[in-house]
Design a protein around this motif. Structure first.
Motif, PDB file in Angstrom:
ATOM      1  N   GLU A  26       0.844  -1.191   0.000  1.00 35.56           N
ATOM      2  CA  GLU A  26       0.000   0.000   0.000  1.00 35.56           C
ATOM      3  C   GLU A  26       0.882   1.245   0.000  1.00 35.56           C
ATOM      4  O   GLU A  26       1.851   1.331   0.741  1.00 35.56           O
ATOM      5  CB  GLU A  26      -0.913   0.008   1.225  1.00 35.56           C
ATOM      6  N   HIS A  27       0.479   2.203  -0.824  1.00 36.34           N
ATOM      7  CA  HIS A  27       1.259   3.429  -0.945  1.00 36.34           C
ATOM      8  C   HIS A  27       0.308   4.625  -0.903  1.00 36.34           C
ATOM      9  O   HIS A  27      -0.724   4.645  -1.585  1.00 36.34           O
ATOM     10  CB  HIS A  27       2.052   3.435  -2.265  1.00 36.34           C
ATOM     11  N   PHE A  28       0.661   5.614  -0.085  1.00 35.49           N
ATOM     12  CA  PHE A  28      -0.090   6.868   0.002  1.00 35.49           C
ATOM     13  C   PHE A  28       0.833   7.979  -0.493  1.00 35.49           C
ATOM     14  O   PHE A  28       1.921   8.181   0.061  1.00 35.49           O
ATOM     15  CB  PHE A  28      -0.558   7.131   1.439  1.00 35.49           C
ATOM     16  N   ILE A  29       0.404   8.692  -1.497  1.00 36.65           N
ATOM     17  CA  ILE A  29       1.240   9.713  -2.119  1.00 36.65           C
ATOM     18  C   ILE A  29       0.484  11.036  -2.130  1.00 36.65           C
ATOM     19  O   ILE A  29      -0.718  11.073  -2.434  1.00 36.65           O
ATOM     20  CB  ILE A  29       1.631   9.330  -3.559  1.00 36.65           C
ATOM     21  N   LYS A  30       1.179  12.093  -1.789  1.00 37.14           N
ATOM     22  CA  LYS A  30       0.626  13.429  -1.896  1.00 37.14           C
ATOM     23  C   LYS A  30       1.454  14.198  -2.928  1.00 37.14           C
ATOM     24  O   LYS A  30       2.601  14.567  -2.684  1.00 37.14           O
ATOM     25  CB  LYS A  30       0.651  14.154  -0.552  1.00 37.14           C
ATOM     26  N   SER A  31       0.856  14.415  -4.073  1.00 34.56           N
ATOM     27  CA  SER A  31       1.547  15.105  -5.151  1.00 34.56           C
ATOM     28  C   SER A  31       0.522  15.549  -6.182  1.00 34.56           C
ATOM     29  O   SER A  31      -0.403  14.801  -6.527  1.00 34.56           O
ATOM     30  CB  SER A  31       2.596  14.195  -5.809  1.00 34.56           C
ATOM     31  N   THR A  32       0.704  16.738  -6.699  1.00 33.03           N
ATOM     32  CA  THR A  32      -0.201  17.239  -7.745  1.00 33.03           C
ATOM     33  C   THR A  32       0.199  16.738  -9.123  1.00 33.03           C
ATOM     34  O   THR A  32      -0.582  16.837 -10.069  1.00 33.03           O
ATOM     35  CB  THR A  32      -0.194  18.771  -7.751  1.00 33.03           C
ATOM     36  N   LEU A  33       1.410  16.162  -9.242  1.00 35.74           N
ATOM     37  CA  LEU A  33       1.892  15.704 -10.546  1.00 35.74           C
ATOM     38  C   LEU A  33       1.917  14.181 -10.676  1.00 35.74           C
ATOM     39  O   LEU A  33       2.263  13.675 -11.739  1.00 35.74           O
ATOM     40  CB  LEU A  33       3.312  16.252 -10.789  1.00 35.74           C
TER      41      LEU A  33
END
Length: 305
Positions: free
Chosen positions: A81-88
């Motif tokens: 599981e991966h949680f990513i915060k990025s607009t791109l």
């Protein structure tokens, strides 16, 4: 909040009051998503990615350089599981980790099984990859498949690269820098040159092997080899002979054992007997005449070496 769900919330803010420097937030409910129902979903800059076992996720990740500028680079994410915060951030799909080739933009993974080689071109140069896993990062990489190494496939050619597997009892015939080239020792040979061209394999037991001006002549005991070197007769005794001259020509093998031939008078009866495959008992006589003009049949054999 229930651990099986995630609430998507969009927040907006506006300034409230002139004297207090406080903020008032308005929240808007957008819906719910079940974790188990999707492997990937996002809401604004927030991304959730669940990579199953045996898979790799193809994504574009945000990277900040030394100069502070942001850029997108390809990445392959492993299981979990991966949680990513990025607009791109971008998700493109999943790939099996057992595939013989996994390609994602400039990232390439080759899984070469034992007994095979992988063909590819990297930076306009041919490449061969042996067994195992190979990770290559190059925007100028092209995968061209695998080829099995087996007794039925003794020559592997890819661009300027040639791999020869010479077994015992074989001779490899090739051209190297416009010169005939023979490989008679068993082993594995590798060449990386535009001037090398493989022709064929020949059995080492062959009595005459010829490629261009180079010849291998094998003369057995009880015979000789008849050759002409610049027009002059040259006799080869028993053994193995290597000739490397365009003016030294091989003619034939000639037996040195004692042989015999019967002298006969070849006439009409022989022609008839040959056509019917039947010869009379007196067909092998040599017909002669005496001084008295009496015909006599003589059975004569000549022995010579």
């Amino acid at each position: 909040m229930d651990y099986g769900y995630i609430i998507s919330i969009q927040s907006t803010a506006r300034r409230f009051g002139f004297l207090t420097n406080s903020w008032f937030f308005l929240h808007q409910y957008c819906g719910t998503v079940t974790y188990a129902s999707k492997q990937y979903f996002n809401h604004g800059p927030y991304h959730y990615l669940n990579v199953p076992r045996g898979k790799n996720a193809k994504v574009w990740a945000e990277v900040r350089g030394k100069d502070g500028w942001k850029s997108l680079v390809p990445r392959l994410i492993r299981e979990g599981e991966h949680f990513i915060k990025s607009t791109l951030f971008k998700f493109e799909g999943l790939a099996n980790i057992s595939d013989e080739y996994i390609g994602h933009s400039s990232i390439h993974i080759l899984n070469v099984v034992k007994g095979s080689v992988a063909k590819a071109n990297c930076d306009n140069m041919p490449r061969l990859y042996g067994e195992g896993q190979h990770i290559v990062e190059s925007p100028n990489f092209f995968y061209e498949g695998t080829e099995e190494i087996s007794p039925a496939n003794l020559c592997i050619k890819h661009g300027t690269i040639t791999i020869l597997q010479v077994p015992r009892g074989k001779i490899a015939l090739a051209w190297n820098k416009n010169e005939p080239f023979l490989l008679d020792r068993p082993g594995l040979y590798e060449f990386n040159s535009n001037d090398f061209h493989f022709v064929a394999f020949a059995d080492a037991s062959e009595r005459k092997i010829e490629l261009g001006s180079k010849k291998v002549i094998q003369v057995y005991t009880g015979e000789v080899g008849i050759t002409y070197d610049k027009g002059h007769l040259k006799v080869l005794t028993n053994g193995r002979h290597l000739i490397d001259s365009s003016t030294h020509l091989f003619e034939r093998f000639l037996s040195t054992k004692q042989r015999s031939i019967r002298l006969i008078t070849y006439g009409v009866n022989h022609k008839i007997g040959k056509s019917s495959k039947k010869l009379e008992d007196d067909a092998d006589f040599l017909i002669c005449e005496t001084k008295d003009l009496v015909k006599v049949g003589v059975r004569a054999d000549v022995f010579y070496r």
